[in-house]
Design an enzyme around this catalytic site. Structure first.
Site, PDB file in Angstrom:
ATOM      1  N   LYS A 126       0.837  -0.964  -0.140  1.00  0.00           N
ATOM      2  CA  LYS A 126       0.034   0.136  -0.116  1.00  0.00           C
ATOM      3  C   LYS A 126       0.862   1.315   0.024  1.00  0.00           C
ATOM      4  O   LYS A 126       1.669   1.283   0.796  1.00  0.00           O
ATOM      5  CB  LYS A 126      -0.747  -0.027   1.386  1.00  0.00           C
ATOM      6  CG  LYS A 126      -2.042   0.976   1.170  1.00  0.00           C
ATOM      7  CD  LYS A 126      -3.181   0.414   2.177  1.00  0.00           C
ATOM      8  CE  LYS A 126      -4.462   1.410   2.236  1.00  0.00           C
ATOM      9  NZ  LYS A 126      -5.567   0.855   2.739  1.00  0.00           N
ATOM     10  N   GLU A 182     -20.157  -4.273   9.917  1.00  0.00           N
ATOM     11  CA  GLU A 182     -21.091  -3.405  10.723  1.00  0.00           C
ATOM     12  C   GLU A 182     -22.134  -4.572  11.353  1.00  0.00           C
ATOM     13  O   GLU A 182     -22.481  -4.043  12.472  1.00  0.00           O
ATOM     14  CB  GLU A 182     -21.475  -2.493   9.927  1.00  0.00           C
ATOM     15  CG  GLU A 182     -20.787  -1.185   9.514  1.00  0.00           C
ATOM     16  CD  GLU A 182     -19.715  -1.617   8.265  1.00  0.00           C
ATOM     17  OE1 GLU A 182     -19.747  -2.629   7.664  1.00  0.00           O
ATOM     18  OE2 GLU A 182     -18.559  -0.795   8.029  1.00  0.00           O
ATOM     19  N   ARG A 192     -26.098  -0.802   6.686  1.00  0.00           N
ATOM     20  CA  ARG A 192     -25.916  -2.120   6.681  1.00  0.00           C
ATOM     21  C   ARG A 192     -26.465  -3.088   8.087  1.00  0.00           C
ATOM     22  O   ARG A 192     -26.718  -4.109   7.752  1.00  0.00           O
ATOM     23  CB  ARG A 192     -24.277  -2.502   6.686  1.00  0.00           C
ATOM     24  CG  ARG A 192     -23.599  -2.103   5.427  1.00  0.00           C
ATOM     25  CD  ARG A 192     -22.942  -3.235   5.048  1.00  0.00           C
ATOM     26  NE  ARG A 192     -22.775  -3.106   3.667  1.00  0.00           N
ATOM     27  CZ  ARG A 192     -21.516  -3.386   3.059  1.00  0.00           C
ATOM     28  NH1 ARG A 192     -20.724  -4.095   3.546  1.00  0.00           N
ATOM     29  NH2 ARG A 192     -21.514  -3.174   1.546  1.00  0.00           N
TER      30      ARG A 192
END
Ligand SMILES: Cc1ncc(C[n+]2csc(CCOP(=O)(O)OP(=O)(O)O)c2C)c(N)n1
Length: 626
Positions: A281, A366, A394
């Site tokens: 990354k 979530e 969600r």
């Protein structure tokens, strides 16, 4: 002329050789760093997928072949290669290019996205319908290891693994979510990453087996007789193999030649395939490689120092939440905080540092976060679930079914409620009042400023039952600090008792309503001004107070439908005290595009000047909405 200047469509890419593609990769990195240093955006994730995206476009034929990006924040390189490099100056700005794939933006984007872990489900949908149509093209889901912590991804793998369809899942493993990735799968991927073997095709495996004296030959024969996946014999415990995927990897995601080779052979293979690609990354920009969390989503920054161009003056609401909950948790050992992969974003870093066992990062999960909190509450702890408004969408059923039916004391710290800005439609927090208000037992509050935020968190900890505090992105307001009456369930706060009409603000809109109020005061008009505090419940006293006025004007950063104003109207009717002339300033029934908060408030005529003018018009008898 640079290579980048010559690329306008993926076709242009196919003329380049591997050496030229690596040169292009370097140019793309410089381009990304330069552009994002001005606009802000998801730098680190995009720097990590430069070679992968080049290889994908080199091997496959987008838009006939479908690329489905998970979350979509890493699609900038794809945008550069598909005719949008000249739009990067407007990245994430009002009326500018989106930071996520958008089907309305380009034929090369085949699925709108912004929330995580959706790509395998969507890809499978494309595959099954493609097969029914007897069409032939490849469908590729590109999903990060962070997004693989979301349950939806497993529902899709489970479904796909037993379907006889050609689907390719590319797992982009950089060991990071926004923060360091968490959970058992992350550990499994680390084990796989450390395998020295790169095994791709049957030939690779045969070659490897041949090198093992005696045993290798027998094993080769045994494997040759079986119908199942060859890889299964070598790594029987690879989760993806167990789920019916052919696992290929791990592959160096910065080796373009290898990526092209692997993607080309996987294109010819049939059935569900998972390619495990290792990337770094922030690759190619030292500051981002060293601080991938900071550069996951960055504001504009100075390239040499890596420092943000704008320094923060005030604490954000997330900071206020983090500091307050840490203070309360120090006194009350029952408090446990839960985050779904955003410990920094929601302000829980310090709490996590001080009490690592009492801040739990569940990954991008979530739904699990909420039911997990319900279990914790049942065991007499006080869970505080800190989630952004749009991601909490969600967990609707978990809030209703697992928390509210049992009336459990779970605190929902709903960050990024209201207009969020540059992430656009997928991230706006404009629905939480609506989807929470309908649930019995739920209480919903919003603070007008930093000080009330602290009082509301204290109130929520002392409360018993499900309770939500919604607050916006950015600096915590410091207006009206002299008004800090004790919080009482359902009760609003009177800022000014006036005549004829009253301004009622809910949460973040107090700033705008204060400006409107001041404008009237400057004209020697004395409207009432009320800080609502609660969207649910709304007590009788508040309604009686509002009924003293001929006109009531409310303002909230939520869609009108099911929002504060409609709750107010419904509560008033229920009490047989209907409010006569109630006018709501709220977002309309549409998805709100990207843009700064002031730009969007202006667009929807919710800025102080427009509110003021409309109130004047209505007061003069003109009710038309223009
Ligand atoms: C449902 C949902 N929750 C949280 C987020 C916020 N979010 C955006 S990207 C991200 C991390 C994704 O990690 P990964 O898939 O590994 O991609 P990377 O940026 O590391 O390439 C998170 C948590 C989201 N987009 N959707």
């Amino acid at each position: 002329m640079s290579y980048l200047e010559k690329i306008n469509t993926p076709k242009d890419l196919k003329r380049l050789n591997v050496f030229e593609l690596s040169k292009l990769a370097t140019e793309i990195r410089l381009f990304l760093i330069e552009k994002i240093s001005h606009t802000g955006g998801h730098l680190a994730s995009n720097l990590g997928v430069v070679e992968l995206t080049l290889a994908l476009h080199y091997v496959f034929n987008c838009p006939i072949d479908k690329f489905i990006w998970d979350v979509g924040h890493q699609s900038y390189v794809h945008k550069i290669l598909t005719g949008r490099k000249n739009k990067f100056d407007s990245l994430r700005q009002y009326h500018g290019m989106s930071g996520f794939p958008k089907t309305h933006e380009s034929i090369y984007d085949c699925f709108d996205v912004g929330h995580s872990s959706t790509s395998i489900s969507a890809a499978l949908g494309f595959c099954i319908s493609r097969d029914l149509n007897n069409e032939k093209y490849s469908v590729i889901s590109i999903i990060g290891d962070g997004s693989m912590t979301g349950g939806l991804a497993y529902e899709a793998l489970n479904n796909a693994g037993k379907k006889n369809t050609n689907i390719i899942v590319i797992l982009n493993d950089n060991q990071m979510s926004i923060s360091e990735n968490v959970g058992a799968l992350s550990k499994h991927l680390s084990d796989l990453r450390s395998q020295p073997l790169y095994l791709n095709t049957k030939e690779d495996i045969n070659n490897m087996l041949e090198k093992i004296p005696l045993v290798g030959d027998n094993l080769k024969k045994l494997i040759g007789k079986t119908k199942g996946s060859i890889k299964y014999f070598i790594y029987p415990n690879i989760i993806f193999e167990q789920l019916g995927f052919k696992y290929i990897g791990p592959i160096d995601g910065h080796n373009i030649e290898k990526l092209i080779q692997v993607l080309s052979s996987s294109k010819k293979m049939s059935g569900p395939i998972l390619i495990h690609v290792k990337t770094i990354k922030g690759k190619g920009y030292e500051k981002a490689e060293n601080a991938p969390t900071k550069f996951h989503g960055t504001e504009a920054f100075d390239i040499d120092t890596g420092l943000a161009l704008q320094t923060k003056i005030w604490d954000s609401y997330s900071d206020v939440f983090g500091k307050t909950i840490l203070k309360l948790a120090t006194e009350n050992k029952k408090i446990i905080a839960i985050t779904a992969a955003m410990p920094n974003g929601v302000g829980l870093s310090q709490f996590k540092e001080k009490y690592p066992k009492r801040v739990i990062d569940v990954g991008i999960a979530e739904e699990h976060a909420v039911t997990f909190a319900a279990g914790i509450a049942k065991n007499n702890f006080i869970p505080v679930v800190a989630i952004y408004s749009s991601f909490l969408q969600r967990a609707y059923d978990q809030i209703l079914h697992d928390v509210c039916i049992q009336n459990l004391h779970v605190i929902f710290a709903i960050d990024r409620s209201g207009i969020v800005g540059s992430d656009g439609e997928t991230h706006q927090g404009l629905f939480d009042i609506s989807f929470l208000s309908h649930i019995p037992n739920m209480t919903i509050m919003a603070p007008k400023n930093k000080f009330e935020m602290i009082s509301m968190i204290e109130f929520a900890v002392d409360y018993s039952g499900p309770i939500a505090i919604r607050y916006p992105r950015g600096s915590a307001s410091r207006i009206l600090r002299q008004f800090n009456e004790k919080i009482i369930l359902g009760k609003s706060e009177i800022i000014n008792s006036g005549e004829k009409f009253v301004l009622v603000s809910f949460g973040s809109m107090a700033d705008e309503m204060l400006e409107v109020f001041t404008k009237f005061k400057n004209e020697n008009i004395n409207p009432g001004f009320i800080n609502a505090r609660f969207a649910k419940p709304i007590d009788k006293e508040t309604i009686v107070e509002l009924n003293k006025y001929d006109y009531v004007f409310t303002a909230e950063e939520n869609v009108k439908s099911g929002g504060f104003s409609q709750n107010l109207s419904a509560s008033a009717k229920e009490l047989n005290l209907p409010i006569k002339n109630l006018f709501a300033f709220a977002l309309p029934d549409e998805f709100v595009e990207q843009g700064t908060r002031p730009e969007l408030l202006l667009k929807y005529k919710m800025d102080p000047e427009n509110i003021y003018c409309r109130i004047k018009k209505i007061m003069s008898g003109d009710n038309k909405n223009d």
